[in-house]
Design a protein around this motif. Structure first.
Motif, PDB file in Angstrom:
ATOM      1  N   ILE A  98       0.923  -1.255   0.089  1.00 33.69           N
ATOM      2  CA  ILE A  98       0.063  -0.072  -0.031  1.00 33.69           C
ATOM      3  C   ILE A  98       0.981   1.288  -0.099  1.00 33.69           C
ATOM      4  O   ILE A  98       1.899   1.219   0.382  1.00 33.69           O
ATOM      5  CB  ILE A  98      -0.993  -0.101   1.171  1.00 33.69           C
ATOM      6  CG1 ILE A  98      -0.204   0.103   2.342  1.00 33.69           C
ATOM      7  CG2 ILE A  98      -1.862  -1.147   1.241  1.00 33.69           C
ATOM      8  CD1 ILE A  98      -0.977   0.276   3.769  1.00 33.69           C
ATOM      9  N   SER A  99       0.350   2.275  -0.735  1.00 36.81           N
ATOM     10  CA  SER A  99       1.055   3.411  -0.585  1.00 36.81           C
ATOM     11  C   SER A  99       0.495   4.666   0.397  1.00 36.81           C
ATOM     12  O   SER A  99       0.941   5.654   0.594  1.00 36.81           O
ATOM     13  CB  SER A  99       1.368   4.157  -2.092  1.00 36.81           C
ATOM     14  OG  SER A  99       0.006   4.028  -2.418  1.00 36.81           O
ATOM     15  N   LYS A 100      -0.924   4.475   0.517  1.00 39.10           N
ATOM     16  CA  LYS A 100      -1.532   5.317   1.153  1.00 39.10           C
ATOM     17  C   LYS A 100      -2.569   4.406   2.028  1.00 39.10           C
ATOM     18  O   LYS A 100      -2.983   3.318   1.805  1.00 39.10           O
ATOM     19  CB  LYS A 100      -2.186   6.734   0.713  1.00 39.10           C
ATOM     20  CG  LYS A 100      -3.180   5.976  -0.269  1.00 39.10           C
ATOM     21  CD  LYS A 100      -3.713   7.294  -1.364  1.00 39.10           C
ATOM     22  CE  LYS A 100      -4.706   6.856  -2.394  1.00 39.10           C
ATOM     23  NZ  LYS A 100      -3.959   6.190  -3.520  1.00 39.10           N
ATOM     24  N   TRP A 101      -3.164   5.033   3.380  1.00 43.01           N
ATOM     25  CA  TRP A 101      -4.137   4.332   4.100  1.00 43.01           C
ATOM     26  C   TRP A 101      -5.399   3.911   3.357  1.00 43.01           C
ATOM     27  O   TRP A 101      -6.026   3.150   3.586  1.00 43.01           O
ATOM     28  CB  TRP A 101      -4.574   5.195   5.394  1.00 43.01           C
ATOM     29  CG  TRP A 101      -3.181   5.518   6.226  1.00 43.01           C
ATOM     30  CD1 TRP A 101      -2.883   6.791   6.668  1.00 43.01           C
ATOM     31  CD2 TRP A 101      -2.364   4.497   6.766  1.00 43.01           C
ATOM     32  NE1 TRP A 101      -1.788   6.683   7.336  1.00 43.01           N
ATOM     33  CE2 TRP A 101      -1.385   5.249   7.432  1.00 43.01           C
ATOM     34  CE3 TRP A 101      -2.444   3.156   6.557  1.00 43.01           C
ATOM     35  CZ2 TRP A 101      -0.449   4.580   8.231  1.00 43.01           C
ATOM     36  CZ3 TRP A 101      -1.465   2.288   7.414  1.00 43.01           C
ATOM     37  CH2 TRP A 101      -0.278   3.210   7.988  1.00 43.01           C
ATOM     38  N   GLU A 102      -5.533   4.875   2.558  1.00 42.05           N
ATOM     39  CA  GLU A 102      -6.928   4.396   1.561  1.00 42.05           C
ATOM     40  C   GLU A 102      -6.740   3.435   0.681  1.00 42.05           C
ATOM     41  O   GLU A 102      -7.751   2.624   0.274  1.00 42.05           O
ATOM     42  CB  GLU A 102      -7.368   5.761   0.622  1.00 42.05           C
ATOM     43  CG  GLU A 102      -7.784   6.995   1.551  1.00 42.05           C
ATOM     44  CD  GLU A 102      -6.743   7.835   2.286  1.00 42.05           C
ATOM     45  OE1 GLU A 102      -6.741   8.662   2.980  1.00 42.05           O
ATOM     46  OE2 GLU A 102      -5.347   7.519   1.811  1.00 42.05           O
ATOM     47  N   ASP A 103      -5.606   2.869   0.352  1.00 44.29           N
ATOM     48  CA  ASP A 103      -5.180   1.589  -0.424  1.00 44.29           C
ATOM     49  C   ASP A 103      -5.733   0.333   0.593  1.00 44.29           C
ATOM     50  O   ASP A 103      -6.184  -0.496  -0.033  1.00 44.29           O
ATOM     51  CB  ASP A 103      -3.712   1.494  -0.603  1.00 44.29           C
ATOM     52  CG  ASP A 103      -3.418   2.496  -1.914  1.00 44.29           C
ATOM     53  OD1 ASP A 103      -4.206   3.161  -2.321  1.00 44.29           O
ATOM     54  OD2 ASP A 103      -2.371   2.695  -1.948  1.00 44.29           O
ATOM     55  N   LEU A 104      -5.557   0.621   1.981  1.00 44.71           N
ATOM     56  CA  LEU A 104      -5.848  -0.401   2.913  1.00 44.71           C
ATOM     57  C   LEU A 104      -7.432  -0.580   3.109  1.00 44.71           C
ATOM     58  O   LEU A 104      -7.790  -1.745   3.309  1.00 44.71           O
ATOM     59  CB  LEU A 104      -5.178  -0.101   3.972  1.00 44.71           C
ATOM     60  CG  LEU A 104      -5.329  -0.996   5.244  1.00 44.71           C
ATOM     61  CD1 LEU A 104      -4.223  -2.416   4.813  1.00 44.71           C
ATOM     62  CD2 LEU A 104      -4.684  -0.750   6.531  1.00 44.71           C
ATOM     63  N   THR A 105      -8.140   0.557   3.139  1.00 42.49           N
ATOM     64  CA  THR A 105      -9.616   0.318   3.592  1.00 42.49           C
ATOM     65  C   THR A 105     -10.329   1.558   3.398  1.00 42.49           C
ATOM     66  O   THR A 105      -9.829   2.680   2.900  1.00 42.49           O
ATOM     67  CB  THR A 105      -9.594   0.125   5.212  1.00 42.49           C
ATOM     68  OG1 THR A 105     -10.917  -0.008   5.669  1.00 42.49           O
ATOM     69  CG2 THR A 105      -8.936   1.382   5.844  1.00 42.49           C
ATOM     70  N   ASP A 106     -11.502   1.309   3.063  1.00 44.54           N
ATOM     71  CA  ASP A 106     -12.466   2.592   3.057  1.00 44.54           C
ATOM     72  C   ASP A 106     -13.174   3.422   4.172  1.00 44.54           C
ATOM     73  O   ASP A 106     -13.865   4.213   3.953  1.00 44.54           O
ATOM     74  CB  ASP A 106     -13.440   2.257   1.939  1.00 44.54           C
ATOM     75  CG  ASP A 106     -13.138   1.584   0.725  1.00 44.54           C
ATOM     76  OD1 ASP A 106     -12.080   2.092   0.149  1.00 44.54           O
ATOM     77  OD2 ASP A 106     -13.844   0.838  -0.001  1.00 44.54           O
ATOM     78  N   ASP A 107     -12.895   2.542   5.446  1.00 49.51           N
ATOM     79  CA  ASP A 107     -13.315   3.169   6.557  1.00 49.51           C
ATOM     80  C   ASP A 107     -12.832   4.207   7.105  1.00 49.51           C
ATOM     81  O   ASP A 107     -11.601   4.163   7.568  1.00 49.51           O
ATOM     82  CB  ASP A 107     -13.274   2.030   7.619  1.00 49.51           C
ATOM     83  CG  ASP A 107     -14.076   2.153   8.922  1.00 49.51           C
ATOM     84  OD1 ASP A 107     -14.108   3.211   9.212  1.00 49.51           O
ATOM     85  OD2 ASP A 107     -14.581   1.011   9.352  1.00 49.51           O
ATOM     86  N   GLU A 108     -13.637   5.336   7.128  1.00 53.85           N
ATOM     87  CA  GLU A 108     -12.847   6.551   7.513  1.00 53.85           C
ATOM     88  C   GLU A 108     -12.364   6.738   8.950  1.00 53.85           C
ATOM     89  O   GLU A 108     -11.644   7.134   9.176  1.00 53.85           O
ATOM     90  CB  GLU A 108     -13.916   7.877   7.275  1.00 53.85           C
ATOM     91  CG  GLU A 108     -14.416   8.091   5.663  1.00 53.85           C
ATOM     92  CD  GLU A 108     -13.116   8.529   4.965  1.00 53.85           C
ATOM     93  OE1 GLU A 108     -12.250   9.272   5.732  1.00 53.85           O
ATOM     94  OE2 GLU A 108     -13.033   8.050   3.788  1.00 53.85           O
ATOM     95  N   GLU A 109     -13.252   5.863   9.749  1.00 58.26           N
ATOM     96  CA  GLU A 109     -12.668   5.699  11.160  1.00 58.26           C
ATOM     97  C   GLU A 109     -11.570   5.257  11.316  1.00 58.26           C
ATOM     98  O   GLU A 109     -10.710   5.416  12.268  1.00 58.26           O
ATOM     99  CB  GLU A 109     -13.965   5.032  11.994  1.00 58.26           C
ATOM    100  CG  GLU A 109     -13.588   5.032  13.594  1.00 58.26           C
ATOM    101  CD  GLU A 109     -14.499   4.292  14.272  1.00 58.26           C
ATOM    102  OE1 GLU A 109     -14.410   4.083  15.606  1.00 58.26           O
ATOM    103  OE2 GLU A 109     -15.515   3.417  13.447  1.00 58.26           O
ATOM    104  N   VAL A 110     -11.087   3.962  10.675  1.00 60.21           N
ATOM    105  CA  VAL A 110      -9.932   3.200  10.659  1.00 60.21           C
ATOM    106  C   VAL A 110      -8.845   4.017  10.105  1.00 60.21           C
ATOM    107  O   VAL A 110      -7.737   4.078  10.676  1.00 60.21           O
ATOM    108  CB  VAL A 110     -10.300   1.931   9.883  1.00 60.21           C
ATOM    109  CG1 VAL A 110      -8.899   1.288   9.486  1.00 60.21           C
ATOM    110  CG2 VAL A 110     -11.200   0.917  10.395  1.00 60.21           C
TER     111      VAL A 110
END
Length: 186
Positions: A98-110
Motif C-alpha cells: 500500500i502507498s496510502k491508508w486509503e489503499d488499505l481500507t475505505d473505513d474513515e474511522e479506521v
C-alpha cells in the motif's frame, strides 16, 4: 462465554486460562469440550475486536507459579519476534504494497485511527493491524493478504503430511490434484 454442552454451567474463557483453567478443563471430558468449542461463534478478524480476556493474561512458569506481570497479548511487540511489517510481508509475498491508508481500507474511522498512530508513514504499519484493517475479499471474511497466507500455510501443511504425500502414488486422485496445485503460481 463458552456454552459447554452437557456441563453444569457456562464457562468463560478467562476461567480456562492458567493453572486454575487447567484444573477446570480436567473436569470436562475432551469430547464435550471439543464439541462445545465447535459450536461456538468465532469473533470477526477486525480492528477493535480483540478478546478482552487476552489483554490481561497471567503467565506461569514451568513450575506453575504466577508471573508478577500480566501479559497483554494484543500489545506484544511483533518486531522483537522478527515478524515483518505489513508492507514488507506483502512485498515478500510478491503482492503490491500500500502507498496510502486509503489503499488499505475505505473505513474513515479506521483511516483516522491509522493516521493517529502511524502518521503518514504506511511502512510503519504493524502486520496484525494491517491484516485486521484491510478490506475483505467480496464474499469472504478474510482479506487478500490473509488469503495468501492461508494458501501458503495450507500448502506447506499438505507437503508436511506424510500420510498425504508418501502414502499416495500417481494413481491416487488427491496426489494428482496436489501435483496440479504445486505447479500453480500465485
Amino acid at each position: 462465554m463458552i456454552n459447554c454442552r452437557d456441563y453444569e454451567s457456562r464457562v468463560s474463557m478467562r476461567e480456562l486460562v492458567g493453572i486454575e483453567g487447567e484444573r477446570k478443563l480436567s473436569t470436562i471430558e475432551m469430547e464435550q469440550m471439543l464439541v462445545s468449542l465447535g459450536h461456538q461463534f468465532c469473533g470477526a478478524l477486525t480492528l477493535w475486536n480483540y478478546p478482552s480476556w487476552m489483554r490481561n493474561l497471567v503467565a506461569h512458569d514451568i513450575n506453575g507459579k504466577d508471573s508478577p506481570n500480566p501479559v497483554d497479548m494484543a500489545s506484544l511487540e511483533n518486531r522483537e519476534r522478527e515478524v515483518p511489517r505489513y508492507n514488507e510481508l506483502r512485498r515478500n509475498l510478491m503482492m503490491i504494497p500500500i502507498s496510502k491508508w486509503e489503499d488499505l481500507t475505505d473505513d474513515e474511522e479506521v483511516i483516522e485511527a491509522l493516521y493517529d498512530v502511524y502518521g503518514d508513514d504506511v511502512e510503519k504499519l504493524d502486520l496484525q493491524v494491517g491484516l485486521q484493517a484491510e478490506k475483505k475479499i467480496k464474499g469472504f471474511e478474510i482479506s487478500e493478504t490473509a488469503f495468501f497466507l492461508f494458501l501458503l500455510i495450507a500448502s506447506r501443511g499438505l507437503e508436511a503430511d506424510r500420510f498425504f504425500m508418501t502414502s499416495s502414488n500417481s494413481k491416487h486422485t488427491h496426489r494428482k490434484a496436489w501435483n496440479g496445485l504445486t505447479k500453480m503460481r500465485l
